[in-house]
Structure formats: structure tokens, C-alpha cells
Design an enzyme around this catalytic site. Structure first.
Site, PDB file in Angstrom:
ATOM      1  N   ASP A  17     -11.886  -9.892  10.613  1.00 54.89           N
ATOM      2  CA  ASP A  17     -11.701  -8.591   9.973  1.00 54.89           C
ATOM      3  C   ASP A  17     -13.043  -7.884   9.761  1.00 54.89           C
ATOM      4  O   ASP A  17     -13.156  -6.669   9.928  1.00 54.89           O
ATOM      5  CB  ASP A  17     -10.983  -8.771   8.635  1.00 54.89           C
ATOM      6  CG  ASP A  17     -10.501  -7.454   8.060  1.00 54.89           C
ATOM      7  OD1 ASP A  17      -9.795  -6.717   8.772  1.00 54.89           O
ATOM      8  OD2 ASP A  17     -10.855  -7.140   6.905  1.00 54.89           O
ATOM      9  N   GLU A  19      -5.834 -13.976   3.723  1.00 55.24           N
ATOM     10  CA  GLU A  19      -4.591 -14.067   4.471  1.00 55.24           C
ATOM     11  C   GLU A  19      -3.961 -15.436   4.179  1.00 55.24           C
ATOM     12  O   GLU A  19      -4.626 -16.338   3.669  1.00 55.24           O
ATOM     13  CB  GLU A  19      -4.877 -13.932   5.972  1.00 55.24           C
ATOM     14  CG  GLU A  19      -5.416 -12.571   6.382  1.00 55.24           C
ATOM     15  CD  GLU A  19      -4.423 -11.441   6.171  1.00 55.24           C
ATOM     16  OE1 GLU A  19      -3.208 -11.670   6.360  1.00 55.24           O
ATOM     17  OE2 GLU A  19      -4.857 -10.337   5.782  1.00 55.24           O
ATOM     18  N   LYS A  23      -6.776  -0.566  11.018  1.00 55.67           N
ATOM     19  CA  LYS A  23      -8.056  -0.612  11.742  1.00 55.67           C
ATOM     20  C   LYS A  23      -7.905  -0.785  13.247  1.00 55.67           C
ATOM     21  O   LYS A  23      -8.893  -0.722  13.976  1.00 55.67           O
ATOM     22  CB  LYS A  23      -8.904  -1.772  11.203  1.00 55.67           C
ATOM     23  CG  LYS A  23      -9.348  -1.624   9.776  1.00 55.67           C
ATOM     24  CD  LYS A  23     -10.183  -2.784   9.313  1.00 55.67           C
ATOM     25  CE  LYS A  23      -9.349  -3.986   8.944  1.00 55.67           C
ATOM     26  NZ  LYS A  23      -8.542  -3.778   7.730  1.00 55.67           N
ATOM     27  N   ILE A  52       0.832  -1.212   0.000  1.00 52.87           N
ATOM     28  CA  ILE A  52       0.000   0.000   0.000  1.00 52.87           C
ATOM     29  C   ILE A  52       0.860   1.252   0.000  1.00 52.87           C
ATOM     30  O   ILE A  52       0.635   2.190  -0.773  1.00 52.87           O
ATOM     31  CB  ILE A  52      -0.956  -0.008   1.212  1.00 52.87           C
ATOM     32  CG1 ILE A  52      -1.967  -1.149   1.089  1.00 52.87           C
ATOM     33  CG2 ILE A  52      -1.682   1.336   1.333  1.00 52.87           C
ATOM     34  CD1 ILE A  52      -2.830  -1.347   2.315  1.00 52.87           C
ATOM     35  N   GLY A 111      -7.331  -4.205  -1.953  1.00 53.36           N
ATOM     36  CA  GLY A 111      -6.335  -4.066  -3.017  1.00 53.36           C
ATOM     37  C   GLY A 111      -5.505  -2.824  -2.815  1.00 53.36           C
ATOM     38  O   GLY A 111      -5.992  -1.797  -2.332  1.00 53.36           O
ATOM     39  N   GLY A 118      -4.243 -13.983  -3.623  1.00 50.63           N
ATOM     40  CA  GLY A 118      -3.857 -13.031  -2.590  1.00 50.63           C
ATOM     41  C   GLY A 118      -5.015 -12.314  -1.944  1.00 50.63           C
ATOM     42  O   GLY A 118      -4.823 -11.337  -1.225  1.00 50.63           O
ATOM     43  N   LEU A 174     -13.615   3.078  -1.010  1.00 56.23           N
ATOM     44  CA  LEU A 174     -15.055   3.372  -1.098  1.00 56.23           C
ATOM     45  C   LEU A 174     -15.454   4.425  -0.058  1.00 56.23           C
ATOM     46  O   LEU A 174     -14.985   4.392   1.089  1.00 56.23           O
ATOM     47  CB  LEU A 174     -15.870   2.102  -0.870  1.00 56.23           C
ATOM     48  CG  LEU A 174     -15.688   0.982  -1.894  1.00 56.23           C
ATOM     49  CD1 LEU A 174     -16.536  -0.222  -1.498  1.00 56.23           C
ATOM     50  CD2 LEU A 174     -16.071   1.458  -3.293  1.00 56.23           C
ATOM     51  N   GLU A 221     -11.064   6.518   6.643  1.00 56.98           N
ATOM     52  CA  GLU A 221     -12.066   6.039   5.682  1.00 56.98           C
ATOM     53  C   GLU A 221     -11.720   4.656   5.161  1.00 56.98           C
ATOM     54  O   GLU A 221     -12.586   3.797   4.989  1.00 56.98           O
ATOM     55  CB  GLU A 221     -12.152   7.029   4.518  1.00 56.98           C
ATOM     56  CG  GLU A 221     -13.120   6.636   3.409  1.00 56.98           C
ATOM     57  CD  GLU A 221     -14.568   6.830   3.796  1.00 56.98           C
ATOM     58  OE1 GLU A 221     -15.210   5.804   4.123  1.00 56.98           O
ATOM     59  OE2 GLU A 221     -15.041   7.975   3.779  1.00 56.98           O
ATOM     60  N   LYS A 279     -14.620  -4.071  11.143  1.00 59.79           N
ATOM     61  CA  LYS A 279     -15.251  -3.067  10.279  1.00 59.79           C
ATOM     62  C   LYS A 279     -16.649  -2.703  10.750  1.00 59.79           C
ATOM     63  O   LYS A 279     -17.024  -1.512  10.745  1.00 59.79           O
ATOM     64  CB  LYS A 279     -15.270  -3.570   8.833  1.00 59.79           C
ATOM     65  CG  LYS A 279     -13.878  -3.700   8.227  1.00 59.79           C
ATOM     66  CD  LYS A 279     -13.913  -4.254   6.809  1.00 59.79           C
ATOM     67  CE  LYS A 279     -12.514  -4.358   6.208  1.00 59.79           C
ATOM     68  NZ  LYS A 279     -12.517  -4.895   4.838  1.00 59.79           N
ATOM     69  N   ALA A 318     -11.677   0.365   1.941  1.00 58.18           N
ATOM     70  CA  ALA A 318     -10.551   0.786   1.100  1.00 58.18           C
ATOM     71  C   ALA A 318     -10.863   2.168   0.516  1.00 58.18           C
ATOM     72  O   ALA A 318     -11.029   3.123   1.270  1.00 58.18           O
ATOM     73  CB  ALA A 318     -10.259  -0.235   0.014  1.00 58.18           C
TER      74      ALA A 318
END
Length: 818
Positions: free
Chosen positions: A679, A668, A580, A476, A798, A665, A614, A607, A683, A612
Site C-alpha cells: 500500500d 488488513e 488508489k 467510508i 480511518g 482494525g 491530510l 487527495e 502512495k 486520507a
């Protein structure tokens, strides 16, 4: 007639003197009438003071300092003069230095250097420089004559800062110039008493010499030649983007000088001001540059603020108490006591309530000032009418200056907004009724940051420079750096944002460069120049740099990095992060971080925690802030689980789809991290908290989709073996859904204050039904969007989209700061 003055930096050595000679030759060849004033060679005044102090202490090191001075003078003369002129002046130079040597030896013997003696010692600097340059001009064909200013500038006997007898001085100047038509090369800084004793004119003395000559000769212009391109909008050592101010009024120039601009010293140019003689500040090393013109009236400027200046170290004292209210003479007693003690007051401010008066002084005077004021108000202090004298140190003053400020509303608002958004606290504020300047006392450590923030606000409002500190330059982080590089020109031209990578780190190394790390060479520089990474040292260095418009970007999933958020926000540094951990750990910590960000007035943006790139959290925030009420949130919040169930159709095996997702990918390394909904839980917790629910991890109900034996497999290989054995179980779930005309979707649901994560069966009427690929989808059902819910859909994972989401937040923070 023009009067030119060259400072010590312009004549520091033979090479620089040659530059000056070329300037003067050009003036002469163009038919200009001028006289020229010279300071001592650069550094020589300090050297003269040093050797005098050494001699006074009985330290024979004065001889070494003397020889250093002598050698520099003779070296300059040797480089500038050819034979036979060199041999002609050599005896005079030798004699002059022999007189100085004897004088210093006398100081050494009696162990005393009185102000009178020191004035005579210091005069050798200007006298020698002007003498050498006079002969250098002659060798270049300019008819120059050496003028020892002691002949024409007469003063009292206040040695060290003598007061000029202006009427007598002007008369002597006019008389001398009438009788000597040559180009007069004048010694700056020095004068003499009527009886012939040598005196010096104090700080800015050479400027004073030029102003006295200009007044006496009714000159048309004074040119002060220095080593900068005129008066700049700010100190270029502290504000790299400072630029030359074309024109200033006398008042503006004096305000700039009072608050630290060292180009001119106001008291020394008073003779020129009285006769309204314009002054031009020019650069010896860039002689064709127009510089700054200072005059009574100047062309109108589109800017309200002309310059920003500062005093780097002050002390602030405050006298306060109810016994001051309505009592006449309080201020007179206060400042009378300070005046009697010889203490100069830099700044004064008083509230309309009359309960306190604050004033700034030099730190060296602070304790003395406190004692004198306490003595003056001893009676009131004893009776409790006055609370005491509070002393605050390690402060600085920054000031914005400009005569046009009085005609422009909102100037003060812009000043305090620029300071506030960079976490700079105003300790005291002062503004005169003329509105020529607004001065703010701040912590000394914030001076450079304040100057840069104000310079951007008033002079570079079309461009905002952001300082980025990145931790995490993996997939990233490296993608973000590439995106910044690709978009840099567009952002600069279209949005006025210049993003500077000031610090970055991976798990092993960290690198800082206040001038910026080019995005295309970060990897090479980090490997070659980086020092061992320590998160504590990274944060400490980021704070120590104390740069305006600082943004911290955490591209990791590290709990260690997230633990520093509180300290970073408390230092008024904005944060953007896809990590997060901080926002989904305890609700108390989440709330604390939000409160600190609000208190410090800095953005804390995350955000990308949920979708990601969005706009999930921002959409939710907009709904709430606009008065809508959230009834239900449904979300497919995992790209890996979206891919798995979107592709789990008749004729496929569940375990094969999971293997494929791992291969791409999407999951995990151990897919159970995704399939167990850990995860997703983070969120939905974040979304719940954004609605105001104090949700904790234990409050989220997860209906596990993996059979117990699959969840508890010892290794990843054993997990896949167990998952293959459970294919029939998942196939049965799929068949049951198909028989109802539905599909399986692994989703989180927040409704009635409860959060659940489970495998849903949804039909064609539900937005989830037509989801494909690895897209995420969040469905908001609200009072306004009840019949047709608001849907946000797109890639939820991604490197490209996540980095783009962080990039968008950086831009939003930049827009907020501007």
C-alpha cells in the site's frame, strides 16, 4: 374595460369551470367592466381533429370519438346547470351536436375534409364551451350574453389561419358592445368571412381574439388565464427550480415565446401591442397570485437575464465555401430559396469571414431545405466554389433573454462557462445587435442539463445544486453520507451548496432518484427499491440522466469500478475517490485519465489516495505550481505501520504489537499486506507522478522487513507463529537503533528520481522521531524548505478522516463548478 381569456386547461371539466365562475363572479361583484373569451374545453380541439381524420379515412371509429365529445359536453352542462335552465338549453345543445354529426357523416361519405370544412368542424369546440359557460354564469347571477365571434371578427378566406380584416373587425366590435351592455362571453379562435363562412385564426387563436377585442374596445388590460403562475424563468418540466417572472417587456415576452415558452403566441397579440395594452398572465388555479405583467415599460430588474428558454428539436444546415466571400446577394439567394419553399428559419448565424452561413429549421423541413439550397447554388456547387450543404440533426436551441443584457458585460462569458463546465458543446451561436437574446445550438440530449446549468448561473447564483453518484456505501461511504446529512443546512446557508444524492450503490444493489435520496434513509431505500448492481448499467444510467453538476464518488478499492473512470470523465462528470488503483496502476493510464479530465474541463480528485483527509497532494501541487523545486519527499504513509513502530519499544514484543494493530482494525486481515509495503508503494508512486516522474511499480525498491519464512507462511495463523519466532530479530533491530539514540520508522523516500521503501533509523533531529499513535507524516524538502522541511502530519487512515477528505473534495468541485 378588461378582456379576460381562459384557455382549454382552465375549462377542461365542470370542476375547473366552477373555479372560473368564482373568478368572474368576484370581478363582477367588485364592479369591474370586463368581457371574457373562452377556448374549447381541454382536449376537445384535438378530439375534433381526430374524429374528422377518422371520418376522412372512412373509419367508423369517428362515431365513437363523436359520442365521447358529446357526452363530455352534456355531462358538463348537467353538472353546472340546474333546472329549469338545463331543460331550456338542452334542445339547442342537441341541435348543435346533430349538425356536427351530419357534418362528420358527410366527411365520411366523400372521404375529404377540406380546410374550409375543418374550420367549421373545429368551431364547435369554442362555440359549445362559450354557450355552456354563458348559461352557467347566468345561473350564478351574472348577466352574461353569448357572443359568437363570427359576428364581429371578419377575415379573408385563408382557411386554417385566416387573416383578420382589422379595421372592419374593430368597427363591428365597438358597434356590438355599444348595443349590448351585458357581460359578453365570446368564442375564441374563430371568425368568419364577409360572406359568413366560418374561419379559424390559427395557432394562439383565442389569444388573438382577446387582443382584437382589447384593441377594438381600447381596453385597459388583457388577462390571459392559464394553468401556470405566469411566465416562468424556464420550463418547469425541465427546470424544477423555475419561478415566476414578475414583469416582462413586450420584446422580452415575444423572445421567450419564440424560444419555446408557450404562454403567449407573439403574432396573436400584435393588436394589443399596437395600442400598448398591458397583458397579465395569471393562474386559474391560483387566482390571487399576481402572475406576470407584460407591458412596453416595466420596473427595472436587478437581473440582466429575465428568462431561459429552448426549442427542443431543430436541424442545422450550413452553407460554406470560399466562393461566398465578398459575393453580394448570397444570403438573399439562400433565404429567398427557403421562403419560396415555405420554410421558416428559426435561427441564423454567420461568421465575419463570410465563408459560411448556418441556419436552423424544423426537422420536418430539413431535407426539403437542403434540396432547395443545393438547387439554388447548383452552379457554385458544380464549380467547387461552395463545398456543399451540411445537415446536422438531433439538436436543440437554448437562449437567455433580457433587455438588460446589453448594459452588463460578462453575460456571454458566464453563459459559456456554465455550459463548458458541464461538458456541453456549442454547435452554433447567434446574438443580435440588440443583445436581447443569446442563442446557442447544442446537442438535443444536453437540453435539460443546459437549461438547469444556465438557470443556476443566472438565477440561483447563490445556490449550486450538486448531483452525487456514490458507489461504495460501506464504512467510508456510509460515514460520508452521515457527514453530508449533518452539514447540509450549513452548506446551503453559508456556502450556497445543495448536495443531492442522485444515485448510490453497494456491491449488490443500486438506486437512482433524480429528485434526491435523503441521506438518513438511503439504507432502507436501497434495500427496498434497489435493482441488481451492475457497474456498466450504473454508469449508463448516470450518463442517461445527464444532470448538471454531476460528481461520481468511488468509495471502493475495486479495480472494476476504477476501470470506468475514463468513460465517466469523458462524459464530463467529475470524480472524487479514495480508490488508489487508477492513479497507481500504469503511468500511461494515469496520464490518460489526467488528460481526459483536462480536455473535458472536469476535476479528477484523489487527495485521499495518499493521506486520507491530510492535504498531501494539494500541498505538493501548490509547491510545484508556485515554482518551488522538490528535492526529497519522505513519508510514513501507512497508519498501521506507524502504529506498530511508534509502539514498538523496550519491553514489548513485535508480534504482540502487530496482533494489537490487527485487533484494532489498523491492518488488513492478513497484516503482511501492510508489512510488505504494498500500500505504501502505491502512495509513493502517486506522489512521484504528481512531481512529474513517470514512475511504475517495478521502479520502487522495497526492502522487506519480514524474514523470508514469515513472508511465505501459508496461512495467517502460521504467519503469526513465524512472526513470534522472529521477535528476537526485530528486538535486535530496535536495540541497535536505541544504542544510536534513534527509533525505527517504516518510510518511503523519493529522492533524485528514485523511490525506496525501507526501515529507517531516525534521530531526534528528524521529524519522524516524535511521531506517535497511528499518525501519518509527509516531509517535503524543497529549495525553499531546505533547512526546515515542510511537514504534513495527522491521521492518515480511518473512515471519519477519509470520508471528510472526500467531502472536502466534493465541496471544492462544487466551488469550481460555480
Amino acid at each position: 374595460m378588461k378582456v379576460l381569456k381562459f384557455g382549454g386547461s382552465s375549462v377542461a371539466n365542470a370542476s375547473r369551470i366552477r373555479n372560473v365562475l368564482q373568478i368572474l363572479k368576484r370581478y363582477y361583484s367588485e364592479g369591474e367592466r370586463f368581457t371574457v373569451v373562452f377556448s374549447a374545453f381541454g382536449g376537445h380541439t384535438d378530439l375534433l381533429i381526430r374524429m374528422s381524420r377518422l371520418a376522412e379515412k372512412g373509419d367508423e371509429a369517428w362515431k365513437e370519438a363523436f359520442e365521447q365529445l358529446r357526452q363530455r359536453h352534456f355531462d358538463a352542462a348537467a353538472e353546472l346547470l340546474d333546472e329549469p335552465l338545463r331543460s331550456e338549453i338542452w334542445p339547442q345543445l342537441e341541435h348543435s351536436h346533430e349538425v356536427l354529426r351530419n357534418l362528420l357523416h358527410g366527411i365520411f361519405l366523400v372521404r375529404e375534409a377540406s380546410p374550409r370544412t375543418m374550420d367549421y368542424v373545429l368551431s364547435f369546440g369554442e362555440r359549445t364551451s362559450a354557450f355552456i359557460i354563458t348559461h352557467a354564469l347566468r345561473s350564478e347571477g351574472v348577466p352574461a350574453a353569448y357572443l359568437d365571434a363570427r359576428k364581429v371578427i371578419k377575415t379573408d378566406k385563408h382557411f386554417g389561419a385566416a387573416r383578420v380584416l382589422e379595421e372592419l373587425t374593430c368597427s363591428l366590435i365597438r358597434e356590438h358592445y355599444a348595443q349590448h351592455p351585458e357581460i359578453q362571453v365570446v368564442t375564441g379562435f374563430i371568425g368568419s368571412t364577409k360572406g359568413g363562412l366560418t374561419t379559424t385564426l390559427g395557432r394562439g387563436g383565442s389569444d388573438y381574439t382577446a387582443a382584437l377585442l382589447a384593441a377594438g374596445l381600447d381596453a385597459s388590460l388583457i388577462e390571459i388565464w392559464t394553468d401556470v403562475d405566469g411566465v416562468l424563468t424556464a420550463d418547469p418540466r425541465k427546470v424544477k427550480k423555475a419561478f415566476t417572472i414578475p414583469a416582462l417587456t413586450y420584446n422580452e415576452a415575444m423572445e421567450m415565446s419564440h424560444f419555446g415558452a408557450k404562454v403567449i403566441y407573439p403574432p396573436t397579440i400584435q393588436p394589443a401591442l399596437k395600442k400598448e395594452i398591458p397583458i397579465v398572465i395569471k393562474n386559474t388555479f391560483n387566482p390571487d397570485f399576481p402572475g406576470t405583467r407584460i407591458a412596453r415599460e416595466v420596473p427595472p430588474s436587478p437581473r440582466a437575464v429575465k428568462g431561459i428558454s429552448s426549442i427542443s428539436d431543430i436541424a442545422l444546415l450550413t452553407l460554406s465555401g470560399s466562393g461566398m466571400v465578398g459575393v453580394p446577394g448570397t444570403a438573399a439567394r439562400l433565404f429567398g430559396a427557403l421562403a419560396q419553399a415555405g420554410i421558416n428559419v428559426i435561427l441564423i448565424t454567420q461568421g465575419s469571414s463570410e465563408q459560411s452561413i448556418s441556419f436552423a429549421v424544423q426537422p420536418s423541413d430539413a431535407k426539403k431545405a437542403k434540396r432547395r439550397v443545393e438547387k439554388a447554388f447548383a452552379f457554385e456547387l458544380e464549380k467547387g466554389a461552395i463545398e456543399g450543404v451540411r445537415l446536422e440533426e438531433n439538436l436543440a436551441v437554448v437562449a437567455i433573454i433580457g433587455e438588460n443584457m446589453r448594459y452588463r458585460p460578462g453575460i456571454a462569458g458566464r453563459l459559456f462557462q456554465a455550459l463548458g463546465k458541464n461538458g456541453i458543446n456549442a454547435v452554433a451561436i447567434a446574438q443580435g445587435s440588440s443583445e436581447l437574446n443569446i442563442s446557442v445550438v447544442i446537442n438535443r440530449e444536453d437540453e435539460s442539463k443546459a437549461l438547469n446549468a444556465l438557470h443556476e448561473a443566472f438565477f440561483l447564483s447563490d445556490t449550486k445544486e450538486l448531483h452525487l453518484f456514490l458507489v461504495g456505501v460501506g464504512l467510508i461511504g456510509s460515514t460520508l453520507l452521515r457527514q453530508i446529512q449533518q452539514q447540509a443546512d450549513w452548506l446551503r446557508e453559508k456556502s450556497g451548496l445543495e448536495i443531492k444524492i442522485t444515485g448510490l450503490a453497494n456491491s449488490k444493489k443500486m438506486l437512482f432518484d433524480p429528485e434526491g435520496i435523503a441521506p438518513h434513509e438511503w439504507k432502507e431505500r436501497l434495500n427496498a427499491e434497489g435493482e441488481p448492481m451492475s457497474m456498466a448499467r450504473f454508469v449508463a444510467q448516470m450518463k442517461a440522466l445527464n444532470l448538471s453538476n454531476s460528481i461520481f464518488v468511488d468509495n471502493t478499492a475495486s479495480e472494476k469500478v476504477a476501470s470506468f473512470y475514463e468513460s465517466i470523465l469523458d462524459a464530463s462528470i467529475s470524480i472524487s475517490t479514495p480508490n488508489k488503483i487508477a492513479t497507481s496502476s500504469s503511468y500511461l493510464q494515469y496520464q490518460r485519465l489526467k488528460q481526459i479530465a483536462a480536455k473535458r474541463g472536469v476535476p479528477f480528485m484523489y487527495e485521499t489516495n495518499v493521506g486520507a483527509g491530510l492535504p498531501v497532494i494539494s500541498t505538493l501541487t501548490d509547491l510545484i505550481q508556485s515554482g518551488d523545486r522538490i528535492l526529497k519527499i519522505e513519508g510514513i504513509l501507512s497508519g498501521s505501520l506507524s502504529f506498530i513502530f511508534n509502539n514498538f519499544k523496550k519491553g514489548t514484543r513485535f508480534s504482540e504489537i502487530v496482533r494489537e494493530a490487527r485487533k484494532r482494525g489498523y491492518t488488513e486481515p492478513d497484516p503482511r499486506t501492510d508489512l510488505n509495503g504494498i500500500d505504501v508503494r502505491r502512495k509513493i508512486i502517486i506522489l512521484a507522478r504528481e512531481t512529474g516522474l513517470p514512475l511504475e511499480q517495478k521502479d520502487v525498491e522495497i526492502e522487506y522487513i519480514l524474514p523470508e519464512e514469515v513472508r511465505n507462511a501459508a496461512t495467517v495463523d502460521e504467519f503469526f507463529q513465524a512472526l513470534e519466532a522472529a521477535d528476537a530479530h526485530f528486538d535486535q533491530l530496535r536495540q541497535e537503533a536505541e544504542e544510536e539514540g534513534k527509533v525505527l520508522r517504516f518510510a518511503a523516500v523519493l529522492e533524485n528520481g528514485q523511490a525506496t521503501i525501507r526501515l529507517l533509523r531516525v534521530g531526534p533531529e528528524h521529524p519522524f522521531y516524535n511521531l506517535s499513535g497511528s499518525d501519518n507524516m509527509i516531509v517535503f524538502t524543497t529549495e525553499r524548505y531546505s533547512e526546515r522541511p515542510l511537514v504534513v502530519r495527522g491521521p492518515g487512515a480511518g473512515a471519519e478522516v477519509t470520508a471528510a477528505g472526500v467531502f472536502a473534495e466534493i465541496i471544492r468541485i462544487g466551488n469550481f463548478l460555480s
